[in-house]
Design a protein around this motif. Structure first.
Motif, PDB file in Angstrom:
ATOM      1  N   ASP A 229       0.885  -1.331   0.018  1.00  0.00           N
ATOM      2  CA  ASP A 229       0.065   0.088  -0.005  1.00  0.00           C
ATOM      3  C   ASP A 229       0.743   1.191   0.177  1.00  0.00           C
ATOM      4  N   LEU A 256       0.437   8.139   3.432  1.00  0.00           N
ATOM      5  CA  LEU A 256      -0.811   7.972   2.582  1.00  0.00           C
ATOM      6  C   LEU A 256      -0.611   9.246   1.448  1.00  0.00           C
ATOM      7  N   HIS A 366      -6.833   7.146  10.485  1.00  0.00           N
ATOM      8  CA  HIS A 366      -8.085   6.143   9.922  1.00  0.00           C
ATOM      9  C   HIS A 366      -7.222   5.131   8.953  1.00  0.00           C
ATOM     10  N   TYR A 367      -6.293   5.507   8.183  1.00  0.00           N
ATOM     11  CA  TYR A 367      -5.579   4.910   7.229  1.00  0.00           C
ATOM     12  C   TYR A 367      -4.472   4.273   7.506  1.00  0.00           C
ATOM     13  N   TYR A 419     -11.328   6.813  -1.996  1.00  0.00           N
ATOM     14  CA  TYR A 419     -10.587   5.846  -1.097  1.00  0.00           C
ATOM     15  C   TYR A 419     -11.094   5.652   0.418  1.00  0.00           C
ATOM     16  N   ASN A 421     -11.637   3.073   2.415  1.00  0.00           N
ATOM     17  CA  ASN A 421     -11.154   2.523   3.590  1.00  0.00           C
ATOM     18  C   ASN A 421      -9.561   1.922   3.057  1.00  0.00           C
ATOM     19  N   PRO A 422      -8.914   1.899   3.957  1.00  0.00           N
ATOM     20  CA  PRO A 422      -7.464   1.525   3.827  1.00  0.00           C
ATOM     21  C   PRO A 422      -7.469   0.181   3.336  1.00  0.00           C
TER      22      PRO A 422
END
Length: 427
Positions: A229, A256, A366-367, A419, A421-422
């Protein structure tokens, strides 16, 4: 290259050189960050030349906006730069640009601009070589620097009858992107993106058709998808002085990236960290190519073997350049010492740890799902070692503060849309 602490080379001078006037092309957050870095270092205002005073540079107390009717017309931009020079005789004008196509405009018109400006960019020949992602991959391979497997699709003759794309045998999903962003800048078609993640041969065929019908005549590269990711991404910013010495390097761990179609791949949050093995490879590239000026590398750690896969080098300081200033190594000082004052400075690797983020902290957390990374981010937030390039106490009018607040809220909207959700399988 000798390494010093950030303090040993980050602040080689405290007073502004007489007559210093930064002139910057563009209107994005990276342009504002450069103006801020000049203001922090020397207390000087910058002139920003663009087609519109967009949010990042609007209503600023440290910027004088100089607008042209068409910000996409190279001739208008160059003419305005020459006009700015005539309006400020005797000033020491330093010219910067922070997008690939604007760098190309400056380099192509160097002969007109250099009598009036410091033009701290590489030659046109080297710019053509390293800005092309296909050629960049070839250079890296020759130097033993790891890159994703790459296939080149050339559209130079795509308008001719009987033209057919070369076969692609890279496993799907794969990545497709323009070899040169300057060639891609003005091409328009439905579904245009900066980077395409292609899931099937049919999707790739459809992309080739769209590019051909849009009149694209440049090259596209198809690359293997390196798994992992956004947190597998790394950034390097460097400055090579006029003597060929790499006087400043700084690296960051991306947390991110943006996921909008137009902004895909732009880091939105990073932690500055020192990765000596990766920096050594960047150093090899810069020295072997005879690079000068600012450079910004995009790199990804391959989780399969831990290698650093170099994706590209941007021939400029980069959109998120403020992470270097925040980490204690204001990059414009290295430029001014070199090109304005003619001084050699000791090389520095800037490695003070800070969190650079253009996101609300709650959204970022959150990510960030990796427990160790999350703990690191929470620690930096708690210690107030967080920087947003647009939050500058010396440029904090009500309008500016309102814009920053609106931009943060807009980030929430964009991530919810593109995007939500992670994931640990994205790119």
């Amino acid at each position: 290259m000798t390494h010093g602490s950030p303090a040993s080379g980050a602040a080689p001078t405290s007073a502004a050189p007489e007559g210093l006037l930064p002139v910057i092309l563009g209107a994005d957050i990276g342009v504002y960050a450069l103006a801020r870095s000049f203001h922090e270092a020397y207390g000087v205002r910058s002139i920003v030349v663009s087609g519109a005073a967009l949010g990042p540079i609007a209503d600023s107390a440290i910027i004088d906006n100089s607008l042209v009717e068409n910000g996409h017309d190279p001739r208008q931009l160059v003419d305005r730069l020459l006009e700015v020079a005539r309006q400020h005789p005797g000033r020491r004008l330093v010219l910067l640009a922070n997008s690939d196509w604007l760098v190309r405009v400056v380099v192509q018109h160097r002969a007109e601009l250099e009598p009036f400006y410091v033009v701290p960019f590489l030659s046109a020949e080297l710019l053509d070589r390293i800005s092309d992602k296909a050629t960049f991959a070839e250079i890296c391979t020759e130097l033993g620097i790891s890159v994703p497997r790459t296939i080149v699709q050339d559209f130079a003759r795509a308008s001719e009858p009987g033209w057919a794309p070369v076969p692609v045998d890279v496993p799907y999903p794969l990545i497709a992107k323009a070899a040169s962003s300057a060639d891609y800048q003005d091409v328009e078609f439905e579904g245009k993106k900066k980077v395409f993640e292609i899931g099937t041969p049919e999707e790739l065929d459809a992309l080739w058709v769209s590019l051909r019908e849009a009149g694209f005549t440049g090259r596209f590269v198809v690359q293997e998808l390196v798994p992992g990711d956004d947190t597998q991404m790394r950034s390097i910013t460097a400055y090579v002085d006029s003597r060929g010495s790499i006087t400043m390097m700084c690296s960051a761990h991306v947390l991110l990236e943006e996921h909008t179609p137009s902004g895909l791949g732009n880091p939105a949050a990073m932690v500055t960290r020192r990765f000596d093995g990766m920096l050594a490879q960047a150093r090899t590239f810069l020295e072997a190519t005879g690079y000068v000026g600012f450079a910004n590398f995009d790199v990804k750690v391959d989780p399969r073997d831990g290698s650093f896969r170099f994706f590209e080098v941007n021939p400029r300081i980069g959109r998120n350049n403020y992470y270097v200033t925040a980490a204690g190594g204001n990059p414009v000082r290295f430029l001014v010492e070199d090109r304005v004052l003619g001084n050699a400075v000791d090389p520095v690797v800037v490695d003070e740890e800070i969190l650079y983020s253009i996101l609300p902290s709650k959204l970022l957390l959150h990510y960030v799902v990796d427990p160790q990374l999350r703990a690191d981010v929470e620690g930096l937030i708690k210690a107030r070692r967080v920087v947003h390039p647009l939050r500058y106490a010396k440029d904090g009018s009500i309008k500016r503060r309102m814009y920053v607040t609106a931009a943060l809220l807009n980030q929430v909207k964009k991530f919810r849309t593109y995007y939500p959700n992670p994931t640990s399988t994205g790119f």
